[in-house]
Design a protein around this motif. Sequence first.
Motif, mmCIF file in Angstrom:
data_model
loop_
_atom_site.group_PDB
_atom_site.id
_atom_site.type_symbol
_atom_site.label_atom_id
_atom_site.label_comp_id
_atom_site.label_asym_id
_atom_site.label_seq_id
_atom_site.Cartn_x
_atom_site.Cartn_y
_atom_site.Cartn_z
ATOM 1 N N GLY A 112 -4.723 37.081 40.355
ATOM 2 C CA GLY A 112 -5.282 36.561 39.115
ATOM 3 C C GLY A 112 -6.274 37.487 38.445
ATOM 4 N N THR A 115 -7.386 38.164 34.408
ATOM 5 C CA THR A 115 -7.287 36.998 33.527
ATOM 6 C C THR A 115 -8.678 36.617 33.025
ATOM 7 O OG1 THR A 115 -7.402 35.509 35.440
ATOM 8 C CG2 THR A 115 -5.211 36.092 34.627
ATOM 9 N N LEU A 144 -4.935 31.233 33.994
ATOM 10 C CA LEU A 144 -4.021 32.156 34.658
ATOM 11 C C LEU A 144 -2.730 32.320 33.868
ATOM 12 C CD1 LEU A 144 -4.369 30.995 38.388
ATOM 13 C CD2 LEU A 144 -5.559 32.875 37.257
ATOM 14 N N VAL A 148 1.217 34.088 35.691
ATOM 15 C CA VAL A 148 0.267 34.614 36.678
ATOM 16 C C VAL A 148 -0.016 33.581 37.759
ATOM 17 C CG1 VAL A 148 -2.078 35.519 37.006
ATOM 18 C CG2 VAL A 148 -0.745 36.186 34.997
ATOM 19 N N GLU A 289 0.524 33.852 30.076
ATOM 20 C CA GLU A 289 -0.385 34.968 29.828
ATOM 21 C C GLU A 289 0.359 36.137 29.192
ATOM 22 O OE1 GLU A 289 -4.255 36.774 30.103
ATOM 23 O OE2 GLU A 289 -3.529 34.714 30.258
#
Length: 457
Positions: A112, A115, A144, A148, A289
Amino acid sequence: MRYDVVIIGAGPGGIFSAYELTKKNPELKVGVFEAGHPLSKRHCPIDGEKIKSCIGCKSCSIMSGFGGAGAFSDGKYNITNDFGGTLYEYIGKKKALDLMQYVDEINMTHGGEGTKLYSTAGTKFRKVCMQNDLHLLNASVRHLGTDVNYVVLENLYEELKDKVDFFFDTPVESVFCLEDSSYEIHYQGGAATCKDCIISVGRSGSKWMEKVCKDLDIQTNSNRVDIGVRVELPAEIFSHLTDELYESKIVYRTQKYGDLVRTFCMNPKGAVVNENTNGIVTVNGHSYEDPSKQTGNTNFALLVAKHFSEPFKDSNGYGESIARLSNMLGGGVIVQRFGDLIRGRRSTQNRIDESFTTPTLNATPGDLSLVLPKRLLDGIIEMIYALDKIAPGTANDDTLLYGVEVKFYNMEVAVDEHLETYHKGLYIIGDGSGITHSLSHASASGVFVARNILENL
């Protein structure tokens, strides 16, 4: 099979329990029993072409399996005590926040990193909301994204798979307390015993949880149900909010009835999706994302919380009946233009096709006023006009409403400050306890219980 700890459910609570137990004591023998599939085999058959709507899989890959119902969510971890559950009432506000931040650190070291962490602290929108009788709740939000979030879960599984015995597609049928204060769980074709048992079955396990509590004489209290719609509109309308805050939890008290309506699960440039809970098709939202997977729309839920008093106790049953009515009329999820709703006419496919807002979910055009009770629908319409004051365009005719969205909450299970039932060594955590309602709170409860078990050892 004999284990030191058995965990029922491989959602966030179960995963972080297993992570903390094996990290702090690698010698522990831990077994995790999950009704759904491994992460790699969780695939919803809806492709938008050959299969356009829910076909009622035996095990819904969106709702069950490694990662739980949050696996294909937009991966929002809200670090706050203002919403997401009442974990802090059991373990204290500071402890709850510390655990949520610890979970965030683990996510950052498992894929992660990079992010963004958003925050409502110091934002000008709090004042703007209050000036329009809206109330913005405090939170730090780690987004996230669905993509992700999946990577983080993959990495957690890779770390755990050689330390923990995972049993997928293995729904537990019953839990028994043995005379020596240990536990025995039964599943089709086998059984396992353990000293400590952690139950973390999520919202989709609510009916099973009620049965277990009845069998083991564990007290429960009726909880609420949240019912409403998912709103979809062009991303530009909410961009001034989502660019700074990403997730804005806004609460409004209706003038007509005094009911509380709130925004929930905001997905900037996201997509609307189906969910199947116990055979009932409802609606939710995802966002990514990766810019290549983003859409031109933003979606969010508008939910009205309903609490029931004596003699009625089945709040989930009430929500299910409304969702079933939607399924009966629309064959699944219904979509309606806001302009059609306020003019008292159903949406047709032609009206949807001519809309300036292109839907991201293939739903049946229809009339939500035939599904939602008048009180709830009046509150939702009031909220849309209130939001239009801070995000002009929310009340446009072509704003799309999908119905219904229902958030089922487990009945609150009687546990102590250790999240332990009166049966010593039997813990109830996550959304299945009725105490947590979010990824961050559920994960934190898993870490908390694991540490309690380790201290007792």
